[in-house]
Design a protein around this motif. Sequence first.
Motif, PDB file in Angstrom:
ATOM      1  N   ALA A  13       0.803  -1.218   0.000  1.00  0.00           N
ATOM      2  CA  ALA A  13       0.000   0.000   0.000  1.00  0.00           C
ATOM      3  C   ALA A  13       0.840   1.273   0.000  1.00  0.00           C
ATOM      4  O   ALA A  13       0.302   2.365  -0.217  1.00  0.00           O
ATOM      5  CB  ALA A  13      -0.929   0.003   1.214  1.00  0.00           C
ATOM      6  N   SER A  14       2.130   1.190   0.243  1.00  0.00           N
ATOM      7  CA  SER A  14       2.988   2.373   0.350  1.00  0.00           C
ATOM      8  C   SER A  14       3.922   2.452  -0.851  1.00  0.00           C
ATOM      9  O   SER A  14       4.436   1.425  -1.339  1.00  0.00           O
ATOM     10  CB  SER A  14       3.814   2.312   1.638  1.00  0.00           C
ATOM     11  N   ASP A  15       4.120   3.698  -1.337  1.00  0.00           N
ATOM     12  CA  ASP A  15       5.088   3.885  -2.423  1.00  0.00           C
ATOM     13  C   ASP A  15       6.497   3.644  -1.928  1.00  0.00           C
ATOM     14  O   ASP A  15       7.342   3.094  -2.654  1.00  0.00           O
ATOM     15  CB  ASP A  15       4.972   5.317  -2.982  1.00  0.00           C
ATOM     16  N   TYR A  16       6.737   4.098  -0.698  1.00  0.00           N
ATOM     17  CA  TYR A  16       8.073   3.910  -0.149  1.00  0.00           C
ATOM     18  C   TYR A  16       7.922   3.749   1.372  1.00  0.00           C
ATOM     19  O   TYR A  16       7.189   4.481   2.033  1.00  0.00           O
ATOM     20  CB  TYR A  16       8.964   5.117  -0.449  1.00  0.00           C
ATOM     21  N   VAL A  17       8.608   2.713   1.921  1.00  0.00           N
ATOM     22  CA  VAL A  17       8.584   2.440   3.348  1.00  0.00           C
ATOM     23  C   VAL A  17       9.985   2.676   3.892  1.00  0.00           C
ATOM     24  O   VAL A  17      10.955   2.031   3.442  1.00  0.00           O
ATOM     25  CB  VAL A  17       8.145   0.999   3.639  1.00  0.00           C
ATOM     26  N   SER A  18      10.091   3.623   4.812  1.00  0.00           N
ATOM     27  CA  SER A  18      11.402   3.931   5.390  1.00  0.00           C
ATOM     28  C   SER A  18      11.746   2.904   6.466  1.00  0.00           C
ATOM     29  O   SER A  18      10.910   2.110   6.918  1.00  0.00           O
ATOM     30  CB  SER A  18      11.392   5.329   5.997  1.00  0.00           C
ATOM     31  N   LEU A  19      13.019   2.932   6.894  1.00  0.00           N
ATOM     32  CA  LEU A  19      13.469   2.016   7.950  1.00  0.00           C
ATOM     33  C   LEU A  19      12.728   2.295   9.251  1.00  0.00           C
ATOM     34  O   LEU A  19      12.362   1.360   9.981  1.00  0.00           O
ATOM     35  CB  LEU A  19      14.980   2.168   8.148  1.00  0.00           C
TER      36      LEU A  19
END
Length: 782
Positions: free
Chosen positions: A250-256
């Motif tokens: 669901a996310s374009d980008y998932v950070s740490l």
Amino acid sequence: MMQLHLARFFISAILYFTTCFGAIWLINPQSLVNFVGPAAAVVSGLLIIWGLTPIVAVLLVTPILAFSLKYLFYFDANLAVMSIAVLAIILQAFWTKQLVFRFIHYKKWLLSRKHLFFFLLRIGPIASIVSASSVLVIAMLDNQVIQGTFFYTFINTWSASMLVAVFFIPLLLLAKNAEQLKLTKRIFVGFTSVLGALAILILFKTSQYEQQSYRQALFKQSKVAIERLIQAEVAGVVNQINSLSAFFKASDYVSLTEFTVFSESIFKQDSSIRALEWAPIVPFSHRQRFEQQSSVTLQQDFHIRERLANGKVVLAKTRSQYAPLYYIYPQYGNQAAFGLDIYSNPLQVLSMQQVVDSEQVIASAPMTLVQDDMAKPGMLFSKAVFSPPEDNYATKPSGQNKLSIIKADKLIGFVVAVVQFDRFFQQLAKQQDQDVSFFIQDVSSHQPFTLFGQALPSANRYMETINMEVFSRLWQINIAEKQPWFSQVKTWQAWAVLIGGTLGALLFQMLVLMMAAYSSELGQQVDIKTRTLILAKESSEQKNLAKSNFLQNLNKELRLPLLAMKAFVEQLKKKGINNKQVTGISHAGSNIALLLDTMMDLSDIESGKIIAKEDCFDFYGFLQRTEAVFKASNAYEGKPISFLIDDSVPHYINSDELYIQKLLQALIESAHKLLGADALRLSIKLHKHKRADASLFFIISSQNEAVSKANEQNLTQQNYDELSVNSTAMAMAIKYSHLLRGDTKLATLSSGAGVLSASIRVIISSIEQQEAQQGLTFDIID
């Protein structure tokens, strides 16, 4: 003789073999120890009656028995177990024979209740200790355990051996020694014993069925609970993986940071997941730039690596795309896994193409993790994450591999969960209320891999296997009771039935045999008393004969001088001498002659020479004649007697007229002295018994009540004295009444008046007898 021994051998072999199989089949749960007690009791009985032949049969049949038990019941009837069982059976048989040798040799075990009690005590409770003790060792060998309590096993075997002994051995002895009881009593004892044995068998079978049903229900409950909890734990892991996959999709980008926060929320749920990992798809053209960016993001030297076939980790070789482990939570302890290309996993562990094709969570084979130095196996649960359809702008090539290329273009990475179920399995093993153990293996390949526990013993335990599919893997869960049935804790109902049923059966059989023993004891006492009575009768007859001979000789010797005296009196009368002295001598001679006649009558009655007749006569006419004689007799001058005849008295009876007359004379003569009265009343009554049989009662009382009351003290004293000592007349009255099957009594009425009574048995004459007697009377008159 040889044929006899062969017959005994085959009978013993059949009984031994049948007893062993019957005990194993009837006693629940079926076990190798079940046959020892009953077989020992049966062989003990056979040894008592047949000697060593049954022992030879046991030794020769036991190898066949051991083979049959292995083939039919799958029991481990090894040499050690069967040797101990045979030694226990033989030892109990010889000990039983020694304990009851005297009872059997002298045939006195059923002579009295005391002997029977000690006999049953020796063949049952005492002798059965041998087999019960040996079964403890056999149970340890058979169940492969030396811990726990085997007390129930001891009591159960002791009870079985004891009950078989007290029911089987007495019946065997009664069949051999038939002379100890009559046939009807032996049939009664045998039939009752068989019914009692069947009743106690049904009771024990019902109790055993209920116990095993309850035990099986508890085991099933534990099995279902274990299966449900394992499925729930696996489902929880999969749900957490799916939620993380949905987060990345669901996310374009998932950070740490976002990955760490999301993973923390999952770890708070206390699942079996040890680490969550994210492996993005990195084309070869982006490898160098990805490694540089990752080193900055992760703040450590990051390189894409791969695992070789020998397990060594090196830098990844050139390939079209990689899937390196990029995000890992928690990082501590898992640094060795950073950059590992999951495409390099061996195919037998996890095929990533299978993960991509499935689009579901796929579980790997158990393996030792790179980041783990411990021997606990881990599993990788992986799921491919694809981009949404609208974000797929890749060109759709044509050709045979069209579908796989399209899926590859959509793939953005893999969510991997490192799962270790060992802690969950340990907690699950501790929290089970039922004492069960489980052994879990991964059997997806030819070589099973142990996930938890160790192989479980199955002897005398409930055991079941559950095959569970865990996302492309097949788990085999073996569940078994921790302890065999014999060492498990029993309910109070089980103890109550075992002890109560045993005591009840013993008491029942003891009562049955006690009845037979009591009958035998009574028969023995009757024989003794009969012999005593015979000896007493012979002695009495000898005394009576001696007394009769004495009286006869005395009668003869006294009659000679009496006849001489009468002759002298007659001579004196002829000479005209007839004074008072001569008259007195004549009366004295007459009295002495009467006494001599009385003595002879007594002697003849006692010796049985006189038997009362049963002639028909006119009883009313007899009474009239007797009354007239009494009134005309000088001896009764001034002593009136009135006769009162009840209406129930018949005119004709069958009896001895002469001895009734002598009885009445003796009674009246005694009544004057006992009652102290001159005027007497003679009442005559009848009591009918059945048909023509009846009793006549002669009741003499005083006509003057004042005189009777004045003589009350004398009558009271006479009641306690022997009536026959009062006078010869009273003794004669008693003898005459006994001769006529009656009795004579002296009693005192409530008013104080005395009564002397006598009874005789008579027969009321029939109409034919009366008519015949009347005809004789009329003929005489004519």
